[in-house]
Design an enzyme around this catalytic site. Structure first.
Site, PDB file in Angstrom:
ATOM      1  N   TYR A  51      -3.705  14.013  12.635  1.00 37.24           N
ATOM      2  CA  TYR A  51      -2.600  14.481  13.485  1.00 37.24           C
ATOM      3  C   TYR A  51      -2.472  13.632  14.750  1.00 37.24           C
ATOM      4  CZ  TYR A  51      -1.585  18.662  10.691  1.00 37.24           C
ATOM      5  OH  TYR A  51      -1.194  19.522   9.700  1.00 37.24           O
ATOM      6  N   PHE A  59       0.068  21.434  21.900  1.00 40.00           N
ATOM      7  CA  PHE A  59      -0.574  22.234  20.850  1.00 40.00           C
ATOM      8  C   PHE A  59      -1.639  21.456  20.082  1.00 40.00           C
ATOM      9  CE2 PHE A  59       3.428  20.572  19.001  1.00 40.00           C
ATOM     10  CZ  PHE A  59       2.935  19.900  17.892  1.00 40.00           C
ATOM     11  N   ARG A  87       9.352  19.126   1.071  1.00 38.59           N
ATOM     12  CA  ARG A  87       9.779  19.627   2.388  1.00 38.59           C
ATOM     13  C   ARG A  87      10.727  20.820   2.225  1.00 38.59           C
ATOM     14  NH1 ARG A  87       6.956  17.905   6.901  1.00 38.59           N
ATOM     15  NH2 ARG A  87       8.809  18.497   8.079  1.00 38.59           N
ATOM     16  N   THR A  93       9.140  24.168   9.956  1.00 42.87           N
ATOM     17  CA  THR A  93       7.830  24.287  10.621  1.00 42.87           C
ATOM     18  C   THR A  93       7.613  25.701  11.163  1.00 42.87           C
ATOM     19  OG1 THR A  93       8.115  21.982  11.306  1.00 42.87           O
ATOM     20  CG2 THR A  93       6.363  23.235  12.384  1.00 42.87           C
ATOM     21  N   ARG A 104       6.792  28.744   3.680  1.00 44.52           N
ATOM     22  CA  ARG A 104       6.542  29.185   5.054  1.00 44.52           C
ATOM     23  C   ARG A 104       7.237  30.512   5.350  1.00 44.52           C
ATOM     24  NH1 ARG A 104       6.712  23.088   7.661  1.00 44.52           N
ATOM     25  NH2 ARG A 104       4.450  22.787   7.812  1.00 44.52           N
ATOM     26  N   GLU A 128      -1.228   9.073   4.074  1.00 42.67           N
ATOM     27  CA  GLU A 128      -1.964  10.346   4.035  1.00 42.67           C
ATOM     28  C   GLU A 128      -2.720  10.496   2.715  1.00 42.67           C
ATOM     29  OE1 GLU A 128       1.021  13.282   5.000  1.00 42.67           O
ATOM     30  OE2 GLU A 128       1.140  12.593   7.083  1.00 42.67           O
TER      31      GLU A 128
HETATM   32  P1  GDP Z   1       5.582  19.804   9.969  1.00 45.62           P
HETATM   33  O1  GDP Z   1       5.874  18.389   9.511  1.00 45.62           O
HETATM   34  O2  GDP Z   1       6.672  20.782   9.572  1.00 45.62           O
HETATM   35  O3  GDP Z   1       4.195  20.295   9.570  1.00 45.62           O
HETATM   36  O4  GDP Z   1       5.616  19.812  11.571  1.00 45.62           O
HETATM   37  P2  GDP Z   1       5.082  18.786  12.690  1.00 45.62           P
HETATM   38  O5  GDP Z   1       4.675  17.469  12.081  1.00 45.62           O
HETATM   39  O6  GDP Z   1       6.090  18.770  13.787  1.00 45.62           O
HETATM   40  O7  GDP Z   1       3.792  19.517  13.274  1.00 45.62           O
HETATM   41  C1  GDP Z   1       2.554  19.442  12.619  1.00 45.62           C
HETATM   42  C2  GDP Z   1       1.900  20.804  12.675  1.00 45.62           C
HETATM   43  O8  GDP Z   1       1.605  21.137  14.036  1.00 45.62           O
HETATM   44  C3  GDP Z   1       2.780  21.981  12.204  1.00 45.62           C
HETATM   45  O9  GDP Z   1       2.810  22.146  10.805  1.00 45.62           O
HETATM   46  C4  GDP Z   1       2.103  23.148  12.896  1.00 45.62           C
HETATM   47  O10 GDP Z   1       0.894  23.536  12.215  1.00 45.62           O
HETATM   48  C5  GDP Z   1       1.746  22.535  14.248  1.00 45.62           C
HETATM   49  N1  GDP Z   1       2.830  22.736  15.237  1.00 45.62           N
HETATM   50  C6  GDP Z   1       4.035  22.100  15.291  1.00 45.62           C
HETATM   51  N2  GDP Z   1       4.766  22.516  16.337  1.00 45.62           N
HETATM   52  C7  GDP Z   1       3.989  23.422  16.973  1.00 45.62           C
HETATM   53  C8  GDP Z   1       4.169  24.223  18.171  1.00 45.62           C
HETATM   54  O11 GDP Z   1       5.206  24.162  18.840  1.00 45.62           O
HETATM   55  N3  GDP Z   1       3.135  25.050  18.530  1.00 45.62           N
HETATM   56  C9  GDP Z   1       1.974  25.122  17.802  1.00 45.62           C
HETATM   57  N4  GDP Z   1       1.012  25.967  18.224  1.00 45.62           N
HETATM   58  N5  GDP Z   1       1.764  24.393  16.686  1.00 45.62           N
HETATM   59  C10 GDP Z   1       2.757  23.565  16.277  1.00 45.62           C
END
Ligand code: GDP
Length: 140
Positions: A51, A59, A87, A93, A104, A128
């Site tokens: 990440y 976060f 997706r 998300t 989700r 990945e």
């Molecule tokens: P994804 O591609 O839909 O998984 O989303 P992202 O790549 O933006 O974020 C990676 C992961 O970080 C997400 O799946 C969540 O587990 C976490 N995450 C993303 N946005 C937030 C947020 O605003 N708050 C918190 N606590 N976790 C977040």
């Protein structure tokens, strides 16, 4: 549509609630094939590297703690247009914004503990997959 491979993680909130089979059914019913799968504990170093793009986000620390809080299931999914298809199957998300019927919407606890990860581009999918799997572990 090209046949693609994408990388997926069933996250600790979902393994804790014994949802691996129900999530895998969503992938398979949508036409994706699970061509590699292993249950694992992710180390803190792995979670921080995986990440890394989110390192500056508020976060980040919580996300690393969450992803190392229990077992995950690491997967490679194969199928037509697999990256975008996955997706769509995952949903947004934030589960409050996820379409009905998505993983989700049905299973996520909140925006962090949102049950699944899926690659968002072909480049990230390749990176990945290689981060967690050796080529011989993937059986198409
Ligand atoms: P994804 O591609 O839909 O998984 O989303 P992202 O790549 O933006 O974020 C990676 C992961 O970080 C997400 O799946 C969540 O587990 C976490 N995450 C993303 N946005 C937030 C947020 O605003 N708050 C918190 N606590 N976790 C977040």
């Amino acid at each position: 549509m090209p046949t693609e491979r994408t990388f997926s993680i069933i996250k600790p909130d979902a393994t804790r609630r014994n949802l691996t089979g129900r999530i895998n059914a969503k992938f398979e019913e949508a036409g994706l094939r699970i061509v590699a799968q292993k249950r694992a504990r992710i180390s803190q170093a792995q979670a921080e590297a995986f990440y890394g793009v989110h390192r500056e986000r508020p976060f980040f620390g919580g996300l690393v703690s969450f992803m190392t809080s229990g077992p995950v299931v690491l997967q490679v999914l194969e199928g037509e247009d697999a990256i975008a298809a996955n997706r769509r199957i995952m949903g947004a998300t934030d589960p409050k914004k996820a379409d009905a019927g998505t993983i989700r919407a049905e299973f996520a606890e909140d925006i962090e503990a949102n049950s699944v990860h899926g690659s968002d581009s072909a480049e990230n999918a390749a990176t990945e997959i290689a981060f967690f799997f050796r080529p011989e572990e993937i059986v198409g």
